[in-house]
Design a protein around this motif. Structure first.
Motif, PDB file in Angstrom:
ATOM      1  N   CYS A  80       3.856  42.767  -7.632  1.00  0.00           N
ATOM      2  CA  CYS A  80       2.608  43.069  -6.918  1.00  0.00           C
ATOM      3  C   CYS A  80       1.594  43.860  -7.748  1.00  0.00           C
ATOM      4  CB  CYS A  80       2.906  43.804  -5.612  1.00  0.00           C
ATOM      5  SG  CYS A  80       3.368  45.533  -5.830  1.00  0.00           S
ATOM      6  N   GLY A  86       4.066  49.495  -3.794  1.00  0.00           N
ATOM      7  CA  GLY A  86       3.315  48.321  -3.362  1.00  0.00           C
ATOM      8  C   GLY A  86       3.347  48.143  -1.854  1.00  0.00           C
ATOM      9  N   CYS A 120       9.317  45.893  -4.824  1.00  0.00           N
ATOM     10  CA  CYS A 120       9.089  47.324  -4.563  1.00  0.00           C
ATOM     11  C   CYS A 120      10.146  47.855  -3.581  1.00  0.00           C
ATOM     12  CB  CYS A 120       7.693  47.561  -4.001  1.00  0.00           C
ATOM     13  SG  CYS A 120       6.417  47.607  -5.296  1.00  0.00           S
ATOM     14  N   CYS A 126       6.193  43.591  -0.359  1.00  0.00           N
ATOM     15  CA  CYS A 126       6.671  43.322  -1.720  1.00  0.00           C
ATOM     16  C   CYS A 126       8.171  43.604  -1.803  1.00  0.00           C
ATOM     17  CB  CYS A 126       5.928  44.159  -2.762  1.00  0.00           C
ATOM     18  SG  CYS A 126       6.557  43.818  -4.436  1.00  0.00           S
ATOM     19  N   CYS A 138       5.075  47.344 -10.972  1.00  0.00           N
ATOM     20  CA  CYS A 138       5.832  46.268 -10.326  1.00  0.00           C
ATOM     21  C   CYS A 138       5.373  44.936 -10.886  1.00  0.00           C
ATOM     22  CB  CYS A 138       5.628  46.318  -8.818  1.00  0.00           C
ATOM     23  SG  CYS A 138       6.433  44.963  -7.946  1.00  0.00           S
TER      24      CYS A 138
HETATM   25 ZN   LIG Z   1       5.711  45.526  -5.808  1.00  0.00          ZN
END
Ligand SMILES: [Zn+2]
Length: 189
Positions: A79, A86, A93, A90, A76
């Motif tokens: 994050c 995550g 995500c 986030c 990601c």
């Molecule tokens: Zn993330």
């Protein structure tokens, strides 16, 4: 690509679930190897990462196993976790966890229609279990081994399972290992 290898192995609620998740993850690896072969991309190369983003950004063009495999191999950009793994905060995500469900799902031969959809949703919930509540986790995880075996609960069976799960406390939901256990506890309530 190292992120994939370094992820901790979660403690599954039962060996049956652990085996099931492992078997489906092996299918994901096969699907990804096939995708690399089709595109003539070498595993571990920058081309693999580029292909991964291409796949997760057009999930409707691929089987869900290929999309889930690509997500497992990407980091990601917001994050730093494996994509979709995550923290709940986030948004990137969360976005990719949602769009994965646009991927294609084709029922395997000799299973009831809709098995594949149930299988992929249950698998996604099991692997993103912190995104869901204890009751949802129990409902999806307890049925996953049967789904991989090719079963599909009827609507009545699914409703009955849900009603029983609702009688359990969240702590109990996270401890039960089979639907029979759920039934046992629910009977006393
Ligand atoms: Zn993330």
């Amino acid at each position: 690509m190292l992120d994939h290898v370094a992820d901790p192995v979660p403690a599954w609620r039962s060996t049956s679930l652990a085996r099931t998740v492992g078997a489906i993850e092996a299918e994901l690896d096969l699907a990804w190897a096939r995708q690399l072969g089709e595109w003539d991309v070498v595993g571990g190369s920058p081309g693999e990462t580029a292909l991964g983003w291409l796949v997760v950004d057009s999930p409707e063009e691929h089987d869900w196993r290929t999309v889930d495999a690509a997500l497992d191999r990407l980091t990601c950009t917001a994050c730093g976790s494996t994509l979709t793994r995550g923290p709940a905060t986030c948004r990137r995500c969360a976005y990719y966890h949602e769009v994965r469900f646009a991927a294609r799902e084709v029922d395997r031969p000799d299973v009831p229609a809709g098995n594949e959809h149930a299988l992929r949703v249950s698998f996604a919930v099991a692997r993103a279990r912190t995104r869901y509540g204890a009751r949802a986790r129990a409902g999806y995880e307890l049925v996953l081994p049967a789904l991989l075996a090719g079963d599909l609960p009827t609507t009545a069976q699914a409703q009955s399972a849900r009603a029983m799960i609702n009688k359990l406390t969240p702590e109990e939901c996270d401890q039960v290992t089979t639907l029979a256990e759920v039934e046992e506890i629910a009977r006393t309530r």
